[in-house]
Design a protein around this motif. Structure first.
Motif, PDB file in Angstrom:
ATOM      1  N   LYS A   1       0.856  -1.185   0.000  1.00 36.27           N
ATOM      2  CA  LYS A   1       0.000   0.000   0.000  1.00 36.27           C
ATOM      3  C   LYS A   1       0.888   1.230   0.000  1.00 36.27           C
ATOM      4  N   PHE A   2       0.562   2.208  -0.848  1.00 37.77           N
ATOM      5  CA  PHE A   2       1.266   3.483  -0.907  1.00 37.77           C
ATOM      6  C   PHE A   2       0.282   4.581  -0.527  1.00 37.77           C
ATOM      7  N   ASP A   3       0.624   5.354   0.483  1.00 35.75           N
ATOM      8  CA  ASP A   3      -0.313   6.333   1.039  1.00 35.75           C
ATOM      9  C   ASP A   3      -0.536   7.542   0.139  1.00 35.75           C
ATOM     10  N   SER A   4       0.465   7.888  -0.662  1.00 39.39           N
ATOM     11  CA  SER A   4       0.317   9.073  -1.514  1.00 39.39           C
ATOM     12  C   SER A   4       0.970   8.829  -2.867  1.00 39.39           C
ATOM     13  N   THR A   5       0.150   8.665  -3.891  1.00 40.01           N
ATOM     14  CA  THR A   5       0.637   8.498  -5.255  1.00 40.01           C
ATOM     15  C   THR A   5      -0.213   9.352  -6.185  1.00 40.01           C
ATOM     16  N   THR A   6       0.294   9.579  -7.387  1.00 42.62           N
ATOM     17  CA  THR A   6      -0.466  10.328  -8.393  1.00 42.62           C
ATOM     18  C   THR A   6      -0.654   9.431  -9.615  1.00 42.62           C
ATOM     19  N   VAL A   7      -1.892   9.302 -10.080  1.00 43.05           N
ATOM     20  CA  VAL A   7      -2.243   8.404 -11.187  1.00 43.05           C
ATOM     21  C   VAL A   7      -2.740   9.241 -12.371  1.00 43.05           C
ATOM     22  N   LEU A   8      -2.275   8.884 -13.581  1.00 43.89           N
ATOM     23  CA  LEU A   8      -2.655   9.603 -14.805  1.00 43.89           C
ATOM     24  C   LEU A   8      -3.283   8.633 -15.800  1.00 43.89           C
ATOM     25  N   PHE A   9      -4.358   9.083 -16.448  1.00 41.94           N
ATOM     26  CA  PHE A   9      -4.972   8.354 -17.553  1.00 41.94           C
ATOM     27  C   PHE A   9      -4.995   9.266 -18.783  1.00 41.94           C
ATOM     28  N   THR A  10      -4.760   8.684 -19.979  1.00 45.66           N
ATOM     29  CA  THR A  10      -4.962   9.416 -21.230  1.00 45.66           C
ATOM     30  C   THR A  10      -5.937   8.633 -22.099  1.00 45.66           C
TER      31      THR A  10
END
Length: 611
Positions: free
Chosen positions: A430-439
């Motif tokens: 588990k990662f508490d803070s990530t940023t996810v991108l979709f195109t």
């Protein structure tokens, strides 16, 4: 359990100074970064770009940076066989490989550089490369060859009357004498180089000189003088951000205090050395710092701790190529070839004797000798064939191993790949803070229905390959592609506070690339793109047992997908969570609360530009 001290790392300062002193940058990271920024953003003529690449290489302190830009210079210079730039590129590539501990590859590259200086009649380059070859031999423990090449290099540099390069060569040759425990000869060289550095007011050279003189004093039992010189050297090198020699000198400070029976202070300096070496990826010094800590804990009879550090020392020691073993193999082959020539001579002599010997007994002795020689020859030939077969087999195995590792790293993050190789499975994290991108490409379904499959796949591959390059540039993790959708994440494994801003910058590059592709007449199909980004916690892991895949899950991923589907062509739509992290770096346009499928309305923002 007694560990033998390996002093090789203490002499790995040899050669570090020589290529540091070839410019006035003295490995200043800020200068290197500034030059790289100019190179990447300024439109320059061919030779201007090459000169700037040389300046970057002379200022760079990071081995990976040096190798990257050395390859660029070599590639550029090869187009018109420019010996000056090609020699310089191979020289700095050798330096980078040496900094990483790859001595065998570094030596091969240096000899390529030396050949180019001779072809181009670049005398100063000949002196520099000869000394660098000497440095590599000295670092690998071959003091005999090191002294031969130092003498050649110093002779060339004296003829050129170049004080700076001569001073650095003298300093490195002094280190070689130190390695052979010829302390008076070492001090003599250090004395001459110290005078030259002082006349030139060259701080980094003086710092290396002080540190090396300190090591000589330590070996001669003059601990107070050793401590004073080494501390002065460390202070100067910290100001110059030159960390490799600091790591070596810290280990030597540990030795000084250990000999004074001050265990705690000795441990403090060894731990500082190990911390610096790990931070900057200095494999040889990581090995030596671990060995020093192993010896320290052994002295305290803390054998469990001692064994832990000794295992780490062995891992890093064995990762460094040992040129001495290669040379021994070359010597064995040379001796074998000489022995074959001797057998041929013996056979000729025996044949000559047969023609003049009359007695049967003497003839039998000669025939017996010939037969015995032939048997030895056949045995030696068979051994050589077996050796070549084993060597070739090992090369194939190593090549396949590297290929397998490369394929695995293309599928999984490095940390996950290592865990899979070691354990055969991967635990979900588990990662508490990530940023996810979709195109997503607008109108893709229409193209998919009306284009030949080969052309459609080729076009999508063209776009996604560029997206992959952008991910690599910003150290982001590509997760997967589904049809025309591209998904990636930041903040996984590589923990950092700016993962949201890094992802937004990558998103802008993706949009710029898509826009520029519309102006490229070589591409028959052009797409418009939408991008959505969200930040929050996720769970990551590997699914499947045969065709396994790395994936991420969680509400953060679902919201990122909704950000994309609610975005507009050519725009980056972000959530409130992402906005909170980047609002001080980017201008954003509030869109209000927008309803999304199966959820309450969410605040959304368009990212306009960087502040």
């Amino acid at each position: 359990m007694k560990f033998l001290k390996n002093h090789t790392a203490y002499y790995l300062l040899i050669g570090l100074l020589f290529f540091c002193l070839l410019s006035t940058f003295s490995q200043n990271k800020k200068v290197a970064d500034s030059l790289i920024a100019i190179y990447q953003t300024t439109d320059l003529e061919l030779n201007q770009k090459r000169d700037l690449l040389m300046d970057i290489l002379e200022a760079a302190s990071n081995p990976e940076t040096r190798l990257n830009y050395a390859d660029q210079l070599i590639k550029s210079a090869a187009t018109d066989s420019s010996y000056l730039y090609m020699y310089s590129g191979f020289l700095h590539k050798g330096h980078g490989l040496r900094e990483q501990g790859n001595f065998s590859e570094a030596m091969q590259v240096y000899f390529l550089s030396l050949n180019l200086t001779e072809k181009g009649e670049i005398k100063v380059g000949t002196g520099i490369v000869l000394t660098s070859i000497a440095d590599a031999y000295s670092e690998s423990g071959n003091s005999k060859n090191a002294q031969i090449y130092y003498e050649k290099g110093i002779q060339v540099l004296r003829e050129l009357n170049d004080s700076l390069k001569l001073a650095s060569a003298l300093l490195n040759a002094g280190d070689a004498y130190f390695y052979d425990e010829k302390y008076d000869d070492a001090l003599k060289n250090f004395s001459e180089s110290g005078i030259l550095f002082k006349e030139l007011n060259y701080q980094v050279g003086s710092a290396y000189n002080l540190g090396n003189i300190g090591m000589v004093y330590a070996r001669k039992g003059k601990h107070e003088l050793a401590k004073q010189n080494i501390e002065k050297a460390i202070a100067t090198l910290e100001e110059l951000e030159d960390y490799y020699p600091i790591s070596v000198y810290l280990t030597y400070m540990s030795d000084i205090y250990l000999e004074r029976n001050n265990w705690n202070t000795a441990k403090y300096y060894s731990e500082r050395s190990l911390e610096l070496a790990k931070k900057y990826g200095l494999k040889d010094q990581i090995s030596e710092a671990n060995l020093q800590l192993a010896n320290l804990f052994e002295k305290k009879e803390s054998y469990k701790e001692s064994y832990k550090y000794y295992k780490e020392h062995i891992v890093y020691r064995d990762s460094v190529m040992n040129l001495e073993s290669i040379e021994k193999m070359a010597d064995l082959r040379t001796e074998y070839e000489v022995s074959q020539k001797q057998v041929e001579v013996d056979l000729l002599e025996k044949n000559a004797e047969i023609s003049v010997l009359k007695q049967r007994r003497q003839k039998n002795i000669i025939y017996g000798t010939v037969i015995f020689s032939v048997l030895i020859f056949l045995l030696a030939y068979g051994l050589l064939k077996r050796y070549n077969y084993i060597k070739k087999t090992n090369q194939i195995i190593e090549s396949e191993k590297r290929r397998s590792d490369k394929l695995l790293l293309n599928i999984l993050p490095e940390e996950t790949a290592l865990e899979l190789k070691e354990n055969g499975s991967v635990k979900a994290r588990k990662f508490d803070s990530t940023t996810v991108l979709f195109t997503d490409f607008k109108g893709f379904t229409h193209y998919a229905e009306n284009l030949p499959p080969e052309q459609l796949v080729q076009t999508v591959d063209y776009y996604f390959s560029k997206f992959d390059s952008i991910m690599e540039k910003y150290n982001l993790e590509k997760i997967k592609t589904v049809g025309d959708a591209y998904m990636c994440a930041a903040g996984i494994h590589t923990l950092r506070n700016n993962h949201a801003s890094q992802m937004v910058e990558a998103a802008f590059e993706i949009i710029d690339f898509v826009q520029s592709t519309k102006l490229d007449n070589t591409i028959n199909i052009n797409f418009d793109i939408r991008i959505g980004i969200n930040t929050g916690p996720i769970v990551a892991g590997v699914v499947g047992s045969k065709k396994f895949a790395y994936d991420i899950w969680g509400d953060t991923v679902n919201i990122a997908s909704r950000m994309e589907s609610n975005s507009e062509v050519g725009k980056i739509n972000i959530s409130q969570n992402t906005f909170n992290l980047i609002k001080d770096e980017f201008n954003c346009e509030f869109r209000g609360e927008i309803a999304i499928k199966n959820r309450t309305a969410l605040n959304m923002y368009f990212v306009k530009n960087k502040i």
